[in-house]
Design an enzyme around this catalytic site. Sequence first.
Site, mmCIF file in Angstrom:
data_model
loop_
_atom_site.group_PDB
_atom_site.id
_atom_site.type_symbol
_atom_site.label_atom_id
_atom_site.label_comp_id
_atom_site.label_asym_id
_atom_site.label_seq_id
_atom_site.Cartn_x
_atom_site.Cartn_y
_atom_site.Cartn_z
ATOM 1 N N ARG A 31 -3.090 -40.360 -18.917
ATOM 2 C CA ARG A 31 -4.534 -40.155 -18.760
ATOM 3 C C ARG A 31 -5.171 -41.361 -18.075
ATOM 4 O O ARG A 31 -4.851 -42.509 -18.409
ATOM 5 C CB ARG A 31 -5.190 -39.910 -20.121
ATOM 6 N N ASP A 32 -6.088 -41.081 -17.132
ATOM 7 C CA ASP A 32 -6.822 -42.163 -16.474
ATOM 8 C C ASP A 32 -7.706 -42.857 -17.508
ATOM 9 O O ASP A 32 -8.333 -42.204 -18.361
ATOM 10 C CB ASP A 32 -7.672 -41.597 -15.329
ATOM 11 N N ILE A 33 -7.775 -44.178 -17.426
ATOM 12 C CA ILE A 33 -8.544 -44.958 -18.400
ATOM 13 C C ILE A 33 -10.056 -44.713 -18.247
ATOM 14 O O ILE A 33 -10.809 -44.939 -19.193
ATOM 15 C CB ILE A 33 -8.192 -46.458 -18.246
ATOM 16 N N ASN A 88 -6.291 -41.045 -3.123
ATOM 17 C CA ASN A 88 -7.104 -42.011 -2.392
ATOM 18 C C ASN A 88 -6.164 -42.871 -1.554
ATOM 19 O O ASN A 88 -5.146 -43.364 -2.059
ATOM 20 C CB ASN A 88 -7.906 -42.882 -3.364
ATOM 21 N N HIS A 101 -0.136 -42.749 -6.211
ATOM 22 C CA HIS A 101 -0.425 -41.934 -7.392
ATOM 23 C C HIS A 101 -1.353 -40.796 -7.005
ATOM 24 O O HIS A 101 -2.179 -40.935 -6.101
ATOM 25 C CB HIS A 101 -1.078 -42.766 -8.502
ATOM 26 N N HIS A 103 -4.343 -38.193 -8.449
ATOM 27 C CA HIS A 103 -5.296 -37.881 -9.515
ATOM 28 C C HIS A 103 -5.282 -36.368 -9.700
ATOM 29 O O HIS A 103 -5.549 -35.622 -8.757
ATOM 30 C CB HIS A 103 -6.719 -38.281 -9.114
HETATM 31 P P1 5GP Z 1 -7.327 -45.367 -7.273
HETATM 32 O O1 5GP Z 1 -8.714 -45.966 -7.356
HETATM 33 O O2 5GP Z 1 -6.335 -46.401 -6.787
HETATM 34 O O3 5GP Z 1 -7.231 -44.072 -6.534
HETATM 35 O O4 5GP Z 1 -6.950 -44.989 -8.755
HETATM 36 C C1 5GP Z 1 -6.589 -45.924 -9.732
HETATM 37 C C2 5GP Z 1 -6.934 -45.330 -11.044
HETATM 38 O O5 5GP Z 1 -6.235 -46.039 -12.043
HETATM 39 C C3 5GP Z 1 -8.427 -45.403 -11.406
HETATM 40 O O6 5GP Z 1 -8.958 -44.104 -11.584
HETATM 41 C C4 5GP Z 1 -8.452 -46.228 -12.694
HETATM 42 O O7 5GP Z 1 -9.411 -45.755 -13.632
HETATM 43 C C5 5GP Z 1 -7.033 -46.086 -13.200
HETATM 44 N N1 5GP Z 1 -6.565 -47.222 -13.965
HETATM 45 C C6 5GP Z 1 -6.659 -48.542 -13.610
HETATM 46 N N2 5GP Z 1 -6.113 -49.325 -14.562
HETATM 47 C C7 5GP Z 1 -5.647 -48.478 -15.524
HETATM 48 C C8 5GP Z 1 -4.973 -48.710 -16.771
HETATM 49 O O8 5GP Z 1 -4.680 -49.828 -17.183
HETATM 50 N N3 5GP Z 1 -4.657 -47.605 -17.509
HETATM 51 C C9 5GP Z 1 -4.953 -46.337 -17.089
HETATM 52 N N4 5GP Z 1 -4.602 -45.339 -17.894
HETATM 53 N N5 5GP Z 1 -5.587 -46.103 -15.914
HETATM 54 C C10 5GP Z 1 -5.939 -47.157 -15.148
#
Ligand code: 5GP
Length: 116
Positions: A31-33, A88, A101, A103
């Site tokens: 799950r996203d944080i 992204n 990754h 989403h």
């Molecule tokens: P991006 O912005 O690179 O497309 O997505 C990175 C995602 O990783 C973000 O939506 C952010 O909330 C998530 N994220 C960053 N650090 C952590 C973490 O420590 N744990 C979890 N579960 N998600 C994280």
Amino acid sequence: MSNPPSIFTRIIAREIPADIVFESDSIIAFRDIAPKAPLHILVVPKTEAYRNVTELAAADPGLLAEVVATAQLIASEHSDGQYRLIFNTGDNAGQTVFHVHAHVLGGTLTEGSLGF
Ligand code: 5GP
């Protein structure tokens, strides 16, 4: 000198806690944080060799297909089987973690919105 491990590699190594919903030899999903939808899960190839989906698609299309199949599995198990898949790519596009990754967004999403 090699780069420090990505935050996702540290989650895979259990150095950082996460709510893991799926794991195989090649993929982890958690799950996203900071969720942006009722269901918001990150599907992450375990290798951090690829910074983004373009690199992944060019080098290992089979692994990209596994990411998509995992997204469908998660949407079916945790929601109604319908989902939005976002990669992204580049910091101007909102990418903050340069370990490829996807989403997976599910639940009722805003009509006409990208969800972010
Ligand atoms: P991006 O912005 O690179 O497309 O997505 C990175 C995602 O990783 C973000 O939506 C952010 O909330 C998530 N994220 C960053 N650090 C952590 C973490 O420590 N744990 C979890 N579960 N998600 C994280």
